[in-house]
Motif scaffolding. Structure first.
Motif, short mmCIF file in Angstrom:
data_model
loop_
_atom_site.label_atom_id
_atom_site.label_comp_id
_atom_site.label_asym_id
_atom_site.label_seq_id
_atom_site.Cartn_x
_atom_site.Cartn_y
_atom_site.Cartn_z
N GLU A 141 56.37 -39.54 2.27
CA GLU A 141 57.61 -39.69 2.32
C GLU A 141 58.57 -38.60 2.68
N LEU A 142 57.91 -37.32 2.77
CA LEU A 142 58.56 -36.24 3.18
C LEU A 142 58.60 -36.26 4.76
N GLN A 143 57.78 -37.01 5.56
CA GLN A 143 57.70 -36.93 6.82
C GLN A 143 57.58 -35.35 7.40
N LEU A 144 56.73 -34.77 6.98
CA LEU A 144 56.53 -33.36 7.57
C LEU A 144 55.69 -33.55 8.64
N LEU A 145 56.12 -32.54 9.52
CA LEU A 145 55.70 -32.55 10.84
C LEU A 145 53.94 -31.89 10.87
N THR A 146 53.92 -30.89 9.91
CA THR A 146 52.44 -30.23 9.85
C THR A 146 51.74 -30.95 8.67
N ALA A 147 52.01 -32.06 8.36
CA ALA A 147 51.21 -32.87 7.64
C ALA A 147 50.38 -34.02 8.38
N LYS A 148 50.69 -34.05 9.75
CA LYS A 148 50.25 -34.94 10.59
C LYS A 148 48.76 -34.28 11.07
#
Length: 366
Positions: free
Chosen positions: A194-201
């Motif tokens: 839900e946070l749509q983090l770039l570094t979570a991809k």
């Protein structure tokens, strides 16, 4: 169901060359596997899978339809992108929309192709991009954290859970660690989404090397491989210029001959597509009848009704059963009829987790 891999990196590292090679490779197979251009910088590329052809042959299918991955060529990043430098805002917005990152790193020297920072250092390049993504995530989360902290006073359990995940992600970023480094439960992982983090991809490093290093890599790519291993990330070696040349050859025999001359058993593009597939945690299942043999993509762990819905929403809505044959049994028994006679076809219900390679006939009623 679409799965998108964004091709990212600094300028002049070979992103567009790689993307164009993928496009040309897909177009070269157009007579069997149609390639689709979605936008000027996006395209759907078939996932090579010899199992599909084998299933189509045994089932006597009139055509074979592969499953696809979507690739997007994202504008080159420069230092300061998180603050809007260059095409920073556009770059970050496009990355936010993709499911996984294909990070192209320049592992070749060429005086005719200038490096944006005047040196060949793929590890430094990787750190530049990663730093910009972390800075962007940090700024985004710090703003959200203030709002979540205020809502926390209301006692909402969902807000409390999201607050806790946000706090963990913030702590990691402040320590210089990407969000994907965090170990999380399935529930927390959903909240992280839900946070749509770039570094979570998830990230796959692509080492773009010169022709001579196409088969075995070079010193620069070895450094990247070590970095990827330490991070638990994936990495492959590609000579993008050579791959573009191979993909541009119309004759299949000529392409194979070129690959053999380079010491390659298959194109690196094939490995890239499969690596992207694995990066996203995907599996392939099949359906087959006289009209069509089809490969379909599902997330590993998907249940039978959801998988049926990938083919058509009515199949999920009216799901009754999934008559399932393992790929090896389908081939070994000469198709559906032989597998049924040999007791290799199973009738699975709503709780069945679809496996990679399953050949399925969905029973449904609407």
């Amino acid at each position: 169901m679409g799965f998108n891999c964004g091709i990212v990196g600094l300028p002049n590292v070979g992103k567009s060359t790689l993307f164009n090679a993928l496009v040309a490779s897909a177009a070269a197979e157009a007579q069997n596997y149609p390639f689709t251009t979605i936008e000027p910088n996006s395209g759907r590329v078939p996932v090579p899978d010899p199992r599909l052809d084998a299933i189509a042959r045994i089932a006597g299918s009139a055509k074979a339809t592969p499953t696809y991955l979507e690739f997007t060529d994202i504008a080159g990043l420069v230092r300061g992108a998180s603050k809007g430098e260059g095409l920073g805002n556009q770059f970050l917005a496009h990355i936010r929309e993709v499911d996984a990152i294909i990070h192209v790193l320049r592992c070749f020297a060429d005086d005719d192709v200038a490096h944006v920072e005047g040196r060949i250092d793929p590890i430094a390049d990787a750190e530049t991009v990663e730093t910009e993504l972390m800075l962007a995530d940090l700024e985004n989360l710090e703003k959200r954290f203030v709002g979540l902290t205020k809502k926390l006073r209301g006692g909402d359990k969902e807000v409390a859970a999201l607050h806790a995940v946000t706090e963990r992600a913030l702590e990691a970023l402040r320590q210089g660690r990407p969000a994907r480094d965090l170990e999380m439960s399935d529930a927390d992982a959903r909240l992280m989404g839900e946070l749509q983090l770039l570094t979570a991809k998830p990230v796959l490093y692509v080492c773009n090397v010169e022709e001579e290093a196409a088969a075995g890599g070079n010193a620069s790519s070895e450094c990247v491989m070590a970095k990827a291993k330490a991070e638990g990330a994936g990495a492959i070696v590609i000579a993008a210029e050579i791959e573009a040349e191979v993909a541009g050859l119309e004759d299949a025999a000529e392409r194979e001959e070129y690959l053999i001359a380079l010491g390659l058993e298959e194109t690196a593009l094939t490995r890239l597509v499969h690596a992207g597939y694995a990066l996203l945690g995907l599996i392939t299942f099949f359906t087959a009848n006289p009209n069509e043999a089809r490969a379909s993509t599902a997330v590993d762990g998907a249940l039978a009704p959801a998988s049926a819905g990938i083919i058509h929403s009515d199949m999920m809505r009216g799901f009754i059963a999934a008559e399932t044959i393992a790929y090896e049994d389908f081939i070994g028994c000469g198709g559906e009829s032989g597998a049924r006679d040999a007791g290799k076809m199973r009738s699975e219900g709503k709780d069945y987790v679809v496996k990679d390679g399953d050949v399925i006939r969905f029973r449904f009623n609407v």
